[in-house]
Scaffold this active site. Sequence first.
Site, mmCIF file in Angstrom:
data_model
loop_
_atom_site.group_PDB
_atom_site.id
_atom_site.type_symbol
_atom_site.label_atom_id
_atom_site.label_comp_id
_atom_site.label_asym_id
_atom_site.label_seq_id
_atom_site.Cartn_x
_atom_site.Cartn_y
_atom_site.Cartn_z
ATOM 1 N N SER A 275 -0.499 1.435 1.240
ATOM 2 C CA SER A 275 0.571 1.842 2.153
ATOM 3 C C SER A 275 -0.094 2.264 3.445
ATOM 4 O O SER A 275 -1.310 2.552 3.460
ATOM 5 C CB SER A 275 1.322 3.039 1.547
ATOM 6 O OG SER A 275 2.103 3.695 2.528
ATOM 7 N N TYR B 191 1.459 11.129 -3.087
ATOM 8 C CA TYR B 191 1.530 9.722 -2.649
ATOM 9 C C TYR B 191 0.385 9.405 -1.688
ATOM 10 O O TYR B 191 -0.309 8.388 -1.832
ATOM 11 C CB TYR B 191 2.886 9.496 -1.981
ATOM 12 C CG TYR B 191 3.231 8.052 -1.665
ATOM 13 C CD1 TYR B 191 3.817 7.222 -2.630
ATOM 14 C CD2 TYR B 191 3.003 7.518 -0.401
ATOM 15 C CE1 TYR B 191 4.159 5.910 -2.339
ATOM 16 C CE2 TYR B 191 3.331 6.211 -0.104
ATOM 17 C CZ TYR B 191 3.916 5.405 -1.075
ATOM 18 O OH TYR B 191 4.250 4.103 -0.773
HETATM 19 P P1 NAD Z 1 10.694 -0.198 -5.763
HETATM 20 O O1 NAD Z 1 11.178 1.129 -6.246
HETATM 21 O O2 NAD Z 1 11.661 -1.184 -5.192
HETATM 22 O O3 NAD Z 1 9.882 -0.950 -6.906
HETATM 23 C C1 NAD Z 1 8.951 -0.282 -7.704
HETATM 24 C C2 NAD Z 1 8.651 -1.130 -8.915
HETATM 25 O O4 NAD Z 1 7.748 -0.412 -9.743
HETATM 26 C C3 NAD Z 1 9.891 -1.420 -9.758
HETATM 27 O O5 NAD Z 1 9.791 -2.718 -10.311
HETATM 28 C C4 NAD Z 1 9.792 -0.345 -10.855
HETATM 29 O O6 NAD Z 1 10.474 -0.732 -12.058
HETATM 30 C C5 NAD Z 1 8.300 -0.323 -11.054
HETATM 31 N N1 NAD Z 1 7.831 0.890 -11.700
HETATM 32 C C6 NAD Z 1 8.034 2.187 -11.348
HETATM 33 N N2 NAD Z 1 7.446 3.007 -12.245
HETATM 34 C C7 NAD Z 1 6.852 2.201 -13.155
HETATM 35 C C8 NAD Z 1 6.081 2.449 -14.325
HETATM 36 N N3 NAD Z 1 5.814 3.692 -14.761
HETATM 37 N N4 NAD Z 1 5.638 1.388 -15.025
HETATM 38 C C9 NAD Z 1 5.919 0.113 -14.627
HETATM 39 N N5 NAD Z 1 6.641 -0.173 -13.547
HETATM 40 C C10 NAD Z 1 7.091 0.864 -12.826
HETATM 41 O O7 NAD Z 1 9.547 0.170 -4.710
HETATM 42 P P2 NAD Z 1 8.834 -0.690 -3.555
HETATM 43 O O8 NAD Z 1 9.220 -0.077 -2.267
HETATM 44 O O9 NAD Z 1 9.015 -2.148 -3.779
HETATM 45 O O10 NAD Z 1 7.322 -0.259 -3.817
HETATM 46 C C11 NAD Z 1 6.346 -1.150 -4.341
HETATM 47 C C12 NAD Z 1 4.964 -0.653 -3.919
HETATM 48 O O11 NAD Z 1 4.861 -0.710 -2.494
HETATM 49 C C13 NAD Z 1 4.679 0.799 -4.309
HETATM 50 O O12 NAD Z 1 3.343 0.923 -4.713
HETATM 51 C C14 NAD Z 1 4.924 1.552 -3.017
HETATM 52 O O13 NAD Z 1 4.202 2.733 -2.955
HETATM 53 C C15 NAD Z 1 4.425 0.532 -2.009
HETATM 54 N N6 NAD Z 1 4.940 0.751 -0.657
HETATM 55 C C16 NAD Z 1 6.274 0.755 -0.397
HETATM 56 C C17 NAD Z 1 6.711 0.971 0.904
HETATM 57 C C18 NAD Z 1 8.167 0.968 1.273
HETATM 58 O O14 NAD Z 1 8.483 1.328 2.426
HETATM 59 N N7 NAD Z 1 9.072 0.596 0.412
HETATM 60 C C19 NAD Z 1 5.795 1.182 1.925
HETATM 61 C C20 NAD Z 1 4.436 1.182 1.616
HETATM 62 C C21 NAD Z 1 4.019 0.948 0.313
#
Ligand code: NAD
Length: 256
Positions: free
Chosen positions: A138, A151
């Site tokens: 991130s 985080y």
């Molecule tokens: P999201 O909530 O849409 O998806 C998260 C996914 O992880 C889902 O499929 C969920 O079922 C799965 N998950 C959560 N806990 C779990 C567990 N214990 N075991 C297995 N699966 C699990 O979130 P997202 O925004 O798509 O985030 C995906 C990645 O991108 C994360 O690592 C997040 O930190 C990173 N990220 C997101 C953003 C943003 O703005 N959305 C920005 C930077 C980084």
Amino acid sequence: MLKGKTALVTGSTSGIGLGIARALAAQGANIVLNGFGDVEGPRAAIAALGVQVAYHGADMSRAAEIEAMMAYATTTFGRVDILVNNAGIQHVARIENFPTERWDAVIAINLSSAFHATRLALPAMREANWGRIINLASVHGLVASAEKSAYVAAKHGLVGLTKVTALENATTGVTCNAICPGWVLTPLVQKQVDARAASQGVSNDEAIRQLLGEKEPSMQFTTPDELGALAVFLCSSAGNNVRGVAWNMDGGWAAQ
Ligand code: NAD
């Protein structure tokens, strides 16, 4: 481009993980999905791209379940060629109010899971002398924000793990890199938009404008499709010597 390869994407039932799984499948990779919630929708979306798709519901906070998932992927497809460590959760609170159980969960799911999946994927990748490990860090792997201690610590840790993984495999065909998105409008971020709308008494659109305005100069979200395209580039031959980078796609957030 990726026909005959297998990609395992953790946390791929939603958001960024699903976007990356779609992009890799569109290049011909077979996909192992993982994550909670609706599985049949994502499975059908990937199968529609003409590749094979499997699913394992490992809880990424548990090492034994990660081991079972990696064994399942190997049994099903022979080998994991591309590992995308994407599963992640967020918790927002000041340090003195941060529930210790949430700290442990964020570190386990956002950081330790990548260590476990990587250590289990590496032997077969090294044997094949080809592999791609992509860690979804991130912009919070590069800079901090208040109230996101676990985080930010996990994502900085993940960028460090990325560099070590890249160095330990630098003379092989196995690369490891991190992708560092700014805001992406997924369920993880919509929760933060909802919390802001409720606490400020403003509309969803106004909460989004405030959220972007504080951090992201472009005033626009990065999309899962754009992140998928970056993952495809890292898997291409043009990415053969891209090693240990943390590549932000953040609308200028970290440039400030
Ligand atoms: P999201 O909530 O849409 O998806 C998260 C996914 O992880 C889902 O499929 C969920 O079922 C799965 N998950 C959560 N806990 C779990 C567990 N214990 N075991 C297995 N699966 C699990 O979130 P997202 O925004 O798509 O985030 C995906 C990645 O991108 C994360 O690592 C997040 O930190 C990173 N990220 C997101 C953003 C943003 O703005 N959305 C920005 C930077 C980084």
